[in-house]
Design an enzyme around this catalytic site. Structure first.
Site, PDB file in Angstrom:
ATOM      1  N   HIS A 397       1.135  -1.639  -0.082  1.00  0.00           N
ATOM      2  CA  HIS A 397       0.258  -0.274  -0.387  1.00  0.00           C
ATOM      3  C   HIS A 397       0.982   0.957  -0.453  1.00  0.00           C
ATOM      4  O   HIS A 397       0.164   2.454  -0.430  1.00  0.00           O
ATOM      5  CB  HIS A 397      -1.243  -0.341   1.052  1.00  0.00           C
ATOM      6  CG  HIS A 397      -2.307   0.499   0.581  1.00  0.00           C
ATOM      7  ND1 HIS A 397      -2.561   1.579  -0.427  1.00  0.00           N
ATOM      8  CD2 HIS A 397      -3.255   0.782   1.659  1.00  0.00           C
ATOM      9  CE1 HIS A 397      -3.651   2.422  -0.451  1.00  0.00           C
ATOM     10  NE2 HIS A 397      -4.040   1.689   0.987  1.00  0.00           N
ATOM     11  N   ASP A 401      -2.366   1.681  -4.595  1.00  0.00           N
ATOM     12  CA  ASP A 401      -3.549   2.025  -3.914  1.00  0.00           C
ATOM     13  C   ASP A 401      -4.723   0.847  -4.486  1.00  0.00           C
ATOM     14  O   ASP A 401      -4.822   0.209  -4.799  1.00  0.00           O
ATOM     15  CB  ASP A 401      -4.287   3.011  -4.496  1.00  0.00           C
ATOM     16  CG  ASP A 401      -3.201   4.865  -4.135  1.00  0.00           C
ATOM     17  OD1 ASP A 401      -2.379   4.263  -2.633  1.00  0.00           O
ATOM     18  OD2 ASP A 401      -3.175   5.345  -4.545  1.00  0.00           O
TER      19      ASP A 401
END
Length: 425
Positions: A397, A401
Site C-alpha cells: 500500500h 492503492d
C-alpha cells in the site's frame, strides 16, 4: 604462477549470502576451467560454482557450513602465468587462514554465550528492518550483543535490546527476583515432538517476517466465472497433449491473462527503492512451487508477455518439474517482477499471500468450484451452476492503492471471462 580468486557470485535480488554445503575439490587438486568446485545453497536454490580457470586449488577460505557474502573471495586457484600479487593483499574475506575442505567445522557456540558484534558481522534483512523501524543508530547497534553463530545478532537479541532500551529498570524492580516458571510435566513433554527448522525454512521464515515489516499489506478479492475456460480445456486437453507432448493445466491460462493485465497496469510490475518506484519493463512471472520437503521455491518465467499459450504451458511444466527435482539453475529463480501462487492445488478457496520482496504485489488463485450463482439476462435473473474461482491480490500500500489493485484484478477477471473458446492454443 599467478592467483585467481573464486568469488561468490550475485544470485538475484534479496540474496546477499549463501551457505557452503560441500567442497567438490580437495586442497591441492588440479581443476579444469568450468569444473564445479563447490556446492552452495541459498533460500531459493542449491547450485555449484565452477572454476574460473584451469589450475590448482591452493586456498579455501570458508569451511563447509559457513556463510560467505556475495562478492567475497571463497577460494584461490593457482594458474600458470606471470606472478601475481600476494594472496593476502587481494583477499577480502573473513579470514586469511587456509582451510582444508575436509577439515572439521567448528561447533556452534552455546546459546548462553554472547559476543559483541563488530562492524563486519552480517545483519539479516529482518534485523536491519527492525533496527530501521526503531531508529536504532550505528552507535547503538555497536552495543548489541549477538548470541548467534559467530556473534551474529538474532531477532531475539534485537528484541531484548529494544526492551531494555525502552524500559529502563526501576529501583523497585532492579533487585526483584524473577518469578519461577511453572515446570512442565514429563507427561506433557512426551506429547510434544520438537522439529528443528531446516536451513530453507529458517530463511523463508525470516523473508516472510521481513516482508510483513517492510510492506503494509492490503488484500483485495474478486470471483471469476471460469465456466467457459473449464469447458474449453476439457475439449482440447487430450489433443494438446498428443500434439505437444505436454499437459495443459489451468496455470498457463491464468498466466497469459495476468501478463496481459500487467501490460495495461505497469504500476503492479514494480519494486520500491527508498522513495523511488522502479517500474519493470519486462514481465517476469514468479511461480510459487511447493517442494516435496514442504518448503517453497519460486522459479521465474522470463518475458512472459511474449509467450503464446503453448509456450507458457511448456515453461510452466518444465520449471515446476525441475523445481521439484532440485534441478533449477540460478538464473531461473532470479529477476521475478510479479509472483503468482496457486492455492487451488490444495483445494483452498482463497488466501492472503505475503508479498515476495522486493516486488509490490502477489496474486493467489483459489480452487475452481462448481457454485450456484445468479445469472443476469434480458429475460430476468436465474440461478445456474458455474465454475467459480476466487482471486486474491496482496499489494504494497506504499505504492499500490486500492484503485490500482482493484482495476488490475477486474481486468484479469474480464480477460478470463471473455476467453475465446473458439481458439486453438
Amino acid at each position: 604462477m599467478r592467483n585467481i580468486e573464486v568469488i561468490l557470485p550475485a544470485m538475484g535480488e534479496g540474496i546477499i549470502d549463501a551457505t557452503i554445503t560441500k567442497w567438490l575439490v580437495a586442497l591441492g587438486q588440479n581443476v579444469e576451467e568450468d569444473t564445479p568446485i563447490v556446492e552452495i545453497a541459498t533460500d531459493k536454490v542449491d547450485s555449484e560454482i565452477p572454476a574460473p580457470a584451469a589450475g590448482k586449488l591452493t586456498s579455501v577460505l570458508f569451511k563447509e557450513g559457513e556463510i560467505p557474502k556475495v562478492g567475497q573471495v571463497i577460494a584461490i586457484i593457482e594458474v600458470e602465468g606471470e606472478e601475481d600479487t600476494p594472496i593476502a593483499s587481494k583477499v577480502n574475506s573473513k579470514t586469511s587462514e587456509v582451510i582444508s575442505p575436509t577439515s572439521s567445522i567448528p561447533e556452534n557456540k552455546s546459546a548462553g554465550t554472547t559476543q559483541p558484534i563488530s562492524s563486519d558481522i552480517f545483519l539479516s534483512p529482518l534485523v536491519r528492518s527492525i533496527a530501521k523501524e526503531e531508529n536504532v543508530s550505528n552507535a547503538e547497534m555497536a552495543t548489541v550483543r549477538g548470541s548467534g553463530v559467530d556473534g551474529r545478532v538474532t531477532k531475539e537479541d534485537m528484541l531484548s535490546f529494544l526492551k531494555s532500551r525502552h524500559i529502563a529498570p526501576t529501583k523497585t524492580t532492579q533487585n526483584k527476583p524473577t518469578p519461577a516458571q511453572p515446570t512442565k510435566s514429563s507427561e506433557n513433554l512426551q506429547e510434544i515432538e520438537v522439529v528443528p527448522m531446516d536451513r530453507m525454512r529458517k530463511i523463508i521464515a525470516d523473508h516472510m517476517v521481513m516482508s510483513k515489516q517492510t510492506s503494509p499489506h492490503v488484500t483485495s478479492f474478486i470471483d471469476v466465472d471460469l465456466t467457459g475456460i473449464v469447458k474449453w480445456r476439457d475439449r482440447v486437453k487430450n489433443d494438446f497433449q498428443k500434439k505437444e507432448g505436454q499437459k495443459l493445466t489451468y496455470t498457463p491460462i491464468f498466466f497469459e491473462a495476468i501478463a496481459k493485465a500487467i501490460k495495461e497496469f505497469p504500476g503492479i510490475n514494480a519494486s520500491v527503492d527508498g522513495d523511488r518506484i522502479l517500474l519493470k519493463k519486462r514481465i517476469n512471472l514468479g511461480m510459487a512451487t511447493a517442494l516435496p520437503s514442504g518448503n517453497l521455491i519460486v522459479p521465474v518465467i522470463k518475458n512472459a508477455e511474449h509467450l503464446s499459450l503453448t509456450g507458457m504451458a511448456f515453461a510452466v511444466n518444465d520449471l515446476a518439474e525441475r523445481a521439484r527435482n532440485n534441478n533449477l539453475l540460478l538464473d531461473e529463480i532470479q529477476g521475478g517482477t510479479f509472483t503468482v501462487t496457486n492455492l487451488g492445488a490444495f483445494d483452498t478457496l482463497a488466501g492472503t499471500p505475503i508479498i515476495n520482496q522486493p516486488q509490490v504485489a502477489i496474486l493467489a488463485i483459489g480452487a475452481i468450484k462448481k457454485t450456484p450463482v445468479v445469472i443476469e439476462s434480458e429475460l430476468g435473473d436465474t440461478i445456474g451452476i458455474r465454475s467459480i474461482a476466487i482471486l486474491s491480490l496482496a499489494y504494497d500500500h506504499r505504492v499500490v492503492d486500492g484503485a490500482l489493485g482493484g482495476m488490475f484484478l477486474r481486468r484479469i477477471k474480464t480477460l478470463l471471462e471473455q476467453f475465446d473458446t473458439n481458439r486453438t492454443y
